[in-house]
Design a protein around this motif. Structure first.
Motif, PDB file in Angstrom:
ATOM      1  N   TYR A  53      10.535   4.102   3.231  1.00  0.00           N
ATOM      2  CA  TYR A  53      10.270   5.449   2.998  1.00  0.00           C
ATOM      3  C   TYR A  53      11.847   6.015   2.431  1.00  0.00           C
ATOM      4  O   TYR A  53      12.703   5.380   2.934  1.00  0.00           O
ATOM      5  N   LYS A  75       0.957  -1.258   0.072  1.00  0.00           N
ATOM      6  CA  LYS A  75      -0.234   0.105  -0.073  1.00  0.00           C
ATOM      7  C   LYS A  75       0.744   1.134   0.091  1.00  0.00           C
ATOM      8  O   LYS A  75       1.816   1.236   0.461  1.00  0.00           O
ATOM      9  N   THR A  76       0.459   2.277  -0.615  1.00  0.00           N
ATOM     10  CA  THR A  76       1.220   3.618  -0.775  1.00  0.00           C
ATOM     11  C   THR A  76       0.465   4.692   0.146  1.00  0.00           C
ATOM     12  O   THR A  76      -0.875   4.942  -0.241  1.00  0.00           O
ATOM     13  N   LYS A  77       1.086   5.272   0.852  1.00  0.00           N
ATOM     14  CA  LYS A  77       0.521   6.513   1.760  1.00  0.00           C
ATOM     15  C   LYS A  77       1.594   7.621   1.411  1.00  0.00           C
ATOM     16  O   LYS A  77       2.355   7.709   2.061  1.00  0.00           O
ATOM     17  N   LYS A  78       1.159   8.559   0.530  1.00  0.00           N
ATOM     18  CA  LYS A  78       1.972   9.556   0.200  1.00  0.00           C
ATOM     19  C   LYS A  78       3.301   9.252  -0.378  1.00  0.00           C
ATOM     20  O   LYS A  78       3.520   8.542  -0.963  1.00  0.00           O
ATOM     21  N   ASN A  79       4.428   9.526   0.412  1.00  0.00           N
ATOM     22  CA  ASN A  79       5.719   9.225   0.183  1.00  0.00           C
ATOM     23  C   ASN A  79       6.274   7.940   0.924  1.00  0.00           C
ATOM     24  O   ASN A  79       7.376   7.529   1.030  1.00  0.00           O
ATOM     25  N   THR A  80       5.181   7.178   1.372  1.00  0.00           N
ATOM     26  CA  THR A  80       5.673   5.922   2.117  1.00  0.00           C
ATOM     27  C   THR A  80       4.986   4.902   1.540  1.00  0.00           C
ATOM     28  O   THR A  80       3.776   4.694   1.245  1.00  0.00           O
ATOM     29  N   VAL A 108       3.969   0.858   2.366  1.00  0.00           N
ATOM     30  CA  VAL A 108       3.607  -0.225   3.581  1.00  0.00           C
ATOM     31  C   VAL A 108       3.570  -1.816   2.902  1.00  0.00           C
ATOM     32  O   VAL A 108       2.866  -1.782   2.400  1.00  0.00           O
ATOM     33  N   ILE A 156       7.147  -0.498   7.096  1.00  0.00           N
ATOM     34  CA  ILE A 156       7.008   0.989   6.436  1.00  0.00           C
ATOM     35  C   ILE A 156       8.406   1.050   5.854  1.00  0.00           C
ATOM     36  O   ILE A 156       9.325   1.332   6.285  1.00  0.00           O
ATOM     37  N   LYS A 201       6.946  10.398  -5.056  1.00  0.00           N
ATOM     38  CA  LYS A 201       6.078   9.687  -5.594  1.00  0.00           C
ATOM     39  C   LYS A 201       6.343   8.143  -5.576  1.00  0.00           C
ATOM     40  O   LYS A 201       6.478   7.715  -6.728  1.00  0.00           O
TER      41      LYS A 201
END
Length: 520
Positions: free
Chosen positions: A480, A429-434, A436, A478, A486
């Motif tokens: 990053y 899963k992508t959350k902004k610039n992170t 998971v 997580i 992106k």
């Protein structure tokens, strides 16, 4: 002098089998020859039979002979075919440390074969190239367990080649462990857990490619293999040299030994085909280094890189596994594949030539191909990403390799669910610039160092990779990096010799993975 029909039959059979020349008289033939019923090469004193599976027994005799086989208290009878081949199949037997006997006789034979000291337990074929052949004496940790290794027997197939599939091979059953470090470690840990006799059939040879262990009929389904075999058939110089080596003095010179084992198909003919269809639980396969000498395969120079290459290997391996199962007539034949361990060298074809980059032409691509085997049922891959040597293609840390293989075999034999795999990629899963990452095969994620997980990279649509930081949160990691706004894709442990520390609750390492489809 008058001869009975049976006597004349014996003489004719003798001539046909090449035991006597046409110049010999019938009287000479009577003196020289006594027909002998033959058994397959593995049916010898001290052998181990596979428990809880049908047991085929086969051999050769005079055509049309009635063959009687007795195994322990069971008896079977059959008639040999026009070529003298015969086979019977006994019902499954439970494991047993009490020695059993086998007798085989023919209606046209004065001699009965007697096989003694037969145990019943787990039989595994261990095959591949040099790291399977790697001696116990070269692996200090494995050497330490030799005094503890009990109830292990082994049959080593003699290293040789043949132009046509052979019915027999050279070797005897030893009442001791195999000399292969991986095979011994595997057998030791398996015997310790399942408590039955273990039989290891070792058939391996350094420098051999996957194609060396392929039957000729796979040319119908593997295009590059057909090209290889067509080239081999047309290469009279190579065939003449092979014949000269086989007919020449022993032991072979080093160059001749290397030349033989780097050929295609002819190892299968001499060292694998004679084992079929001996009842076994499965095959342990430690091979790939030879096919990892190029990315795309079929290079003309050097000639021994003419094979699948790393990127084709996965599809070819799957086809090979299916063909072996077909040969044994056993769709449930288990195949345990050893992932290539850490090794830092990159290919000369790599323009980047940075061994620490996930874009490098390294063994990471071969591991990805090997993991494709998991798409087939009853196939397993032992993760060795935390093992190996940055500069040595023959690392000596063979004990954990055998132990991890034994975990799969333990579950197969006992139908248990002990943890045998480390964490494997589940979803992203992508959350902004992170990003998971979720994993399978884990109750608890941790690191062997107590520090943050290492060896992650992220990329965006450009295909450029950036080293990433990571932290554990429950069963997830997580990931990053400050250099990427992106992120779209992730790679883990995707270099030749990564520095990894991510494991599950039983200290089994996480498997390498990538989520992109960029071409190398």
């Amino acid at each position: 002098m008058k001869h009975s029909y049976k006597r004349l039959f014996f003489i004719g059979f003798l001539l046909a089998m090449g035991y006597a020349s046409d110049a010999q008289t019938a009287s000479d033939a009577e003196v020289v020859y006594k027909p002998i019923v033959q058994l397959g090469a593995l049916f010898k004193d001290h052998m181990v039979l596979q428990q809880n599976k049908p047991i085929p027994v086969w051999g050769k005799a005079a055509a049309g002979a009635t063959i009687d086989v007795q195994l322990a208290d069971s008896k079977k009878q059959t008639i040999s075919d026009s070529k003298g081949y015969w086979q019977v199949t006994f019902e499954p037997l439970p494991s047993s440390f009490s020695p059993k006997t086998m007798t085989v006789s023919s209606s046209l034979d004065e001699k009965q074969l007697n096989i003694s000291d037969i145990l019943v337990g787990e039989v595994w074929i261990c095959s591949g190239q040099s790291n399977m052949q790697f001696s116990v004496n070269g692996a200090p940790e494995v050497k330490k367990i030799v005094p503890l290794a009990k109830n292990i027997r082994s049959f080593k197939v003699k290293n040789t080649v043949a132009f046509q599939p052979q019915d027999t091979c050279e070797g005897v059953w030893e009442t001791t462990h195999p000399d292969s470090a991986v095979a011994l470690a595997f057998a030791y840990f398996l015997e310790t857990s399942v408590q039955v006799p273990i039989g290891i059939i070792l058939t391996s040879w350094g420098s051999s490619s996957l194609e060396a262990w392929m039957p000729r009929d796979m040319t119908a389904i593997v295009p590059h293999y057909k090209i290889m075999m067509d080239e081999f058939d047309a290469d009279q110089e190579t065939k003449n040299r092979i014949t000269a080596i086989l007919d020449g003095p022993k032991p072979w010179k080093k160059d001749d030994d290397i030349f033989l084992r780097r050929q295609t198909n002819i190892l299968y003919n001499a060292m694998m085909h004679p084992l079929i269809p001996y009842a076994c639980r499965g095959l342990v396969w430690y091979q790939g280094e030879r096919n990892a000498q190029s990315m795309y395969g079929m290079q003309k120079e050097p000639w021994y890189t003419r094979n699948s290459g790393m990127l084709k290997y996965g599809d070819v391996l799957k086809a090979w596994i299916k063909r072996y199962r077909n040969g044994w007539g056993d769709d449930d034949l288990n195949v345990l594949v050893v992932m290539l361990p850490g090794y830092g060298k990159v290919l000369e074809s790599d323009k980047n030539n940075d061994s620490k980059s996930p874009e490098a032409h390294s063994w990471a691509w071969m591991r990805a191909s090997q993991l494709q085997a998991l798409e087939l049922p009853n196939t397993y891959v032992a993760n060795t990403i935390d093992l190996g040597d940055d500069a040595n293609i023959h690392p000596n840390d063979k004990l954990p390799v055998g132990k991890r293989l034994s975990l799969f075999a333990h579950n197969i034999v006992l139908n248990n669910k002990v943890p045998a795999m480390g964490p494997t990629f589940k979803k992203l899963k992508t959350k902004k610039n992170t990003m998971v990452v979720s994993f399978n095969n884990v109750k608890k994620l941790k690191t062997t160092t107590g520090k943050a997980p290492t060896s992650f990279w992220l990329s965006d649509a450009s295909g450029h990779w950036f080293p990433a930081e990571a932290k554990i949160k429950g069963k997830k990691v997580i990931v990053y990096t400050s250099g990427l706004e992106k992120p779209l894709y992730i790679r883990y442990a995707f270099i030749g010799k990564p520095n990894v520390n991510l494991v599950n609750e039983v200290d089994l390492p996480a498997y390498p993975f990538r989520t992109d489809t960029f071409n190398p």
